[in-house]
Design a protein around this motif. Structure first.
Motif, PDB file in Angstrom:
ATOM      1  N   THR A 127      30.323 -82.676 -29.909  1.00  0.00           N
ATOM      2  CA  THR A 127      31.767 -82.893 -29.975  1.00  0.00           C
ATOM      3  C   THR A 127      32.378 -82.139 -31.149  1.00  0.00           C
ATOM      4  O   THR A 127      33.376 -81.428 -31.000  1.00  0.00           O
ATOM      5  CB  THR A 127      32.082 -84.401 -30.091  1.00  0.00           C
ATOM      6  OG1 THR A 127      31.570 -85.067 -28.929  1.00  0.00           O
ATOM      7  CG2 THR A 127      33.574 -84.649 -30.212  1.00  0.00           C
TER       8      THR A 127
ATOM      9  N   GLU B 284      34.903 -78.903 -30.990  1.00  0.00           N
ATOM     10  CA  GLU B 284      36.206 -78.901 -31.662  1.00  0.00           C
ATOM     11  C   GLU B 284      36.323 -77.706 -32.601  1.00  0.00           C
ATOM     12  O   GLU B 284      37.372 -77.050 -32.663  1.00  0.00           O
ATOM     13  CB  GLU B 284      36.408 -80.200 -32.443  1.00  0.00           C
ATOM     14  CG  GLU B 284      36.605 -81.417 -31.572  1.00  0.00           C
ATOM     15  CD  GLU B 284      36.648 -82.725 -32.358  1.00  0.00           C
ATOM     16  OE1 GLU B 284      36.722 -82.687 -33.613  1.00  0.00           O
ATOM     17  OE2 GLU B 284      36.616 -83.793 -31.724  1.00  0.00           O
TER      18      GLU B 284
ATOM     19  N   GLU C 274      27.572 -86.446 -30.911  1.00  0.00           N
ATOM     20  CA  GLU C 274      28.600 -86.240 -31.923  1.00  0.00           C
ATOM     21  C   GLU C 274      28.565 -84.793 -32.428  1.00  0.00           C
ATOM     22  O   GLU C 274      29.605 -84.179 -32.670  1.00  0.00           O
ATOM     23  CB  GLU C 274      28.423 -87.204 -33.103  1.00  0.00           C
ATOM     24  CG  GLU C 274      29.551 -87.134 -34.102  1.00  0.00           C
ATOM     25  CD  GLU C 274      29.415 -88.107 -35.265  1.00  0.00           C
ATOM     26  OE1 GLU C 274      30.343 -88.132 -36.091  1.00  0.00           O
ATOM     27  OE2 GLU C 274      28.404 -88.825 -35.376  1.00  0.00           O
TER      28      GLU C 274
END
Length: 90
Positions: A58, A62, A55
């Motif tokens: 990720t 982003e 996570e």
């Protein structure tokens, strides 16, 4: 810069604040420099909200896509420096 931070609606307000503070520390490392201990404190708080490495990757990917700033490089440099030193990306 005008962009949105990657946030989850599942997080509490305080968790969102902690994640934003980490991203702001990354920005500061690129834009003007920031003390190593500030980066590490922000990263520790971020990891309490986002303990999963996948996570984290990720969210940081982003953030990099919208900002151009790489979280991993900032944290890596901060870990190599001593307290009181300035994390400044070039």
């Amino acid at each position: 810069m005008e962009y949105s931070y990657p946030l989850s609606t599942d997080w509490s307000t305080q968790e969102m604040v902690d994640v934003v503070k980490f991203f702001e520390a990354v920005e500061a490392a690129y834009e003007k420099g920031i003390k190593r201990e500030v980066v590490m404190a922000a990263y520790r708080s971020f990891k309490e909200v986002v303990p999963s490495q996948s996570e984290e990757k990720t969210l940081c990917r982003e953030f990099e896509e919208v900002s151009g700033y790489v979280c991993f490089r900032v944290v890596k440099l901060a870990k190599e420096l001593a307290d009181g030193q300035i994390v400044r990306m070039r």
